[in-house]
Enzyme design. Sequence first.
Site, PDB file in Angstrom:
ATOM      1  CB  THR A 164      -0.867  -0.022   1.265  1.00  0.00           C
ATOM      2  OG1 THR A 164      -1.740  -1.131   1.207  1.00  0.00           O
ATOM      3  CG2 THR A 164      -1.666   1.259   1.413  1.00  0.00           C
ATOM      4  N   GLY A 179      -5.202  -4.938   6.723  1.00  0.00           N
ATOM      5  CA  GLY A 179      -6.316  -4.024   6.888  1.00  0.00           C
ATOM      6  C   GLY A 179      -7.260  -4.380   8.007  1.00  0.00           C
TER       7      GLY A 179
END
Length: 320
Positions: free
Chosen positions: A185, A238
């Site tokens: 990310t 996440g």
Amino acid sequence: MGWAIALHGGAGDIPRSLPPDRRQPREAALRHSLQVGVAAIKAGRSPLDVVELVVRELEDHPHFNAGRGSVLTSDGTVEMEACIMDGNTKRCGAVSGLTTVKNAISLARLVMEKTPHIYLGFDGAEAFARDQGVETIESSHFITPENIERLKQAKEANRVQIDYTEPLTKVEEAPPSNGDSQLGTVGCVAVDGKGNLATATSTGGLVNKMAGRIGDTPIIGAGTYANKLCAVSATGKGEAIIRATVGRDVAALMEYKGLSLKEAATYVIEECAPSRTAGLVAVSATGDVAMPFNTVGMFRACATEDGYTEVAIWDDETCS
């Protein structure tokens, strides 16, 4: 007080034996993106402009898990997501489920500025992108041979991968079921000399994730958060980041406990996200920078008005 900028390209089990052909392009991308951000902030651009510009650069780089390098779902498709937030106003925009938008972070900003909403996803987000004339591209653009192979490996190993892992040569060498992928990310945080703050994060999610899965990146207070005290962009697993409300907790510890940015960020990563699968970059309104992680490494970079610059991967190594 002075300006500061920090960015990341993902955290994970990054081996110190990482081959030069895999390390150097990422280091070069971090340096280039940092230079873009520093030039913009020196030119008087707002922190919101700066973080968008930097994340766009990282989205266009195939070695990170965002934009061009986005990993694939279990269906072999791309579902990108992004979020941007202004600290002073707490205005924010987020998107998920994008398949054709070249730069998800810019669409997130348009959601913030052009709609009464915060979050758009999937078909609605794609339709909004077309209405706004945002640059789109065939979804095949995002489906790289490397990510096709990584999805194949993940399926054979029956696992979902997060952020970074050395590419596998044999399926039997795969790490446990929550092992990491080779990509990360991306995110950026910035503060100007007046204390204005902003943050932006973008990702392709998890390798072999279920179609429709939404991670921490577009969730305000989890992977992305900014207020008048700090700006935070997280990376890692996440689900763990969402449970720990990582971004908001950093700000809350500063606001309610009086902790410094570094104290708050370190506490959140070590105590609130102890699963060894998270990292973050953060800046404060006074120009402090924090880049803690509890994984083996995190691709990261920062620069401050007093001349300090860092580009690094591991906790005891700087490659600037």
